[in-house]
Design a protein around this motif. Structure first.
Motif, PDB file in Angstrom:
ATOM      1  N   ILE A  61      45.749  33.316  29.540  1.00 51.37           N
ATOM      2  CA  ILE A  61      46.454  33.295  30.820  1.00 51.37           C
ATOM      3  C   ILE A  61      47.635  32.351  30.650  1.00 51.37           C
ATOM      4  CG2 ILE A  61      46.304  32.740  33.274  1.00 51.37           C
ATOM      5  CD1 ILE A  61      43.205  33.144  32.984  1.00 51.37           C
ATOM      6  N   GLU A 120      41.473  40.053  39.610  1.00 55.26           N
ATOM      7  CA  GLU A 120      40.945  40.739  38.431  1.00 55.26           C
ATOM      8  C   GLU A 120      39.427  40.797  38.392  1.00 55.26           C
ATOM      9  OE1 GLU A 120      42.719  39.051  34.874  1.00 55.26           O
ATOM     10  OE2 GLU A 120      44.636  38.812  35.919  1.00 55.26           O
ATOM     11  N   GLU A 157      34.461  32.430  30.673  1.00 53.86           N
ATOM     12  CA  GLU A 157      35.616  32.102  31.508  1.00 53.86           C
ATOM     13  C   GLU A 157      35.961  30.612  31.469  1.00 53.86           C
ATOM     14  OE1 GLU A 157      37.693  34.179  33.118  1.00 53.86           O
ATOM     15  OE2 GLU A 157      36.584  35.996  32.605  1.00 53.86           O
ATOM     16  N   ARG A 186      43.142  35.117  38.835  1.00 50.19           N
ATOM     17  CA  ARG A 186      42.173  35.858  38.018  1.00 50.19           C
ATOM     18  C   ARG A 186      40.937  36.222  38.849  1.00 50.19           C
ATOM     19  NH1 ARG A 186      40.441  38.301  33.906  1.00 50.19           N
ATOM     20  NH2 ARG A 186      38.566  37.789  32.715  1.00 50.19           N
TER      21      ARG A 186
END
Length: 180
Positions: A3, A121, A57, A117
């Motif tokens: 990212i 997403e 993550e 995110r």
């Protein structure tokens, strides 16, 4: 997963980051206020990278200008390590940054990327974030990021084994999408 923001790259941790991680995570002003012990060696930092920071993550917060990690941020879901009671489509975010980078707006920049995110997403509906009493810097990041105070948990045991008060905030996908 990588990212990118204006000043940062959020990427997965690599074993080669251990020395840089140790440089910041060994500072006694960084970990304890967030509930974890300062790292005692580069080897311990390497072990943290291969265990805790290997979660899907969890990201190294890398300064574009140096290419080196200066902190960590992550999204914890019901399937992963987290400190809040959560349901499906909920997550918790956490973060820390090395002391030389405090007050530069870098963690709010990283958190903004995590919010995008989560809500755009990962189909997260509610995002949680918390801070312990006395961690005013973390509180400021939470408020700057649009979270709203939800509740306080008193007399909880931190990962360090001491008893603390934690303040919990939340942000829903609807609140996020309707912010100015």
């Amino acid at each position: 997963m990588i990212i990118e923001t204006e000043r940062l790259i959020l990427r997965h941790w690599q074993e080669s980051d251990a020395e840089t991680l140790f440089k910041y995570a060994s500072d006694p002003d960084v970990g304890p206020i967030a509930g974890w012990n300062p790292h005692k060696s580069v080897e311990e930092s390497r072990e943290i990278i291969s265990t805790v920071f290997s979660a899907p993550e969890t990201y190294a917060v890398v300064l574009k200008s140096t290419g080196k990690p200066i902190g960590c941020c992550g999204i914890m879901t019901v399937e992963s390590l987290h400190s809040n009671e959560m349901q499906q489509q909920e997550a918790e975010i956490g973060y820390w940054i090395g002391k030389p980078y405090w007050g530069l707006g870098l963690i709010p920049e990283a958190v903004k990327a995590l919010l995008n995110r989560c809500f755009n997403e990962l189909d997260i509906k509610t995002l949680w974030c918390g801070h312990y009493d006395g961690n005013s810097k973390s509180k400021r990041v939470i408020e700057k990021s649009g979270f709203q105070f939800d509740h306080t948990k008193e007399n909880i045991q931190s990962p360090l084994g001491d008893i603390r008060t934690e303040h919990i905030y939340k942000l829903t996908s609807d609140q996020f999408k309707h912010r100015i």
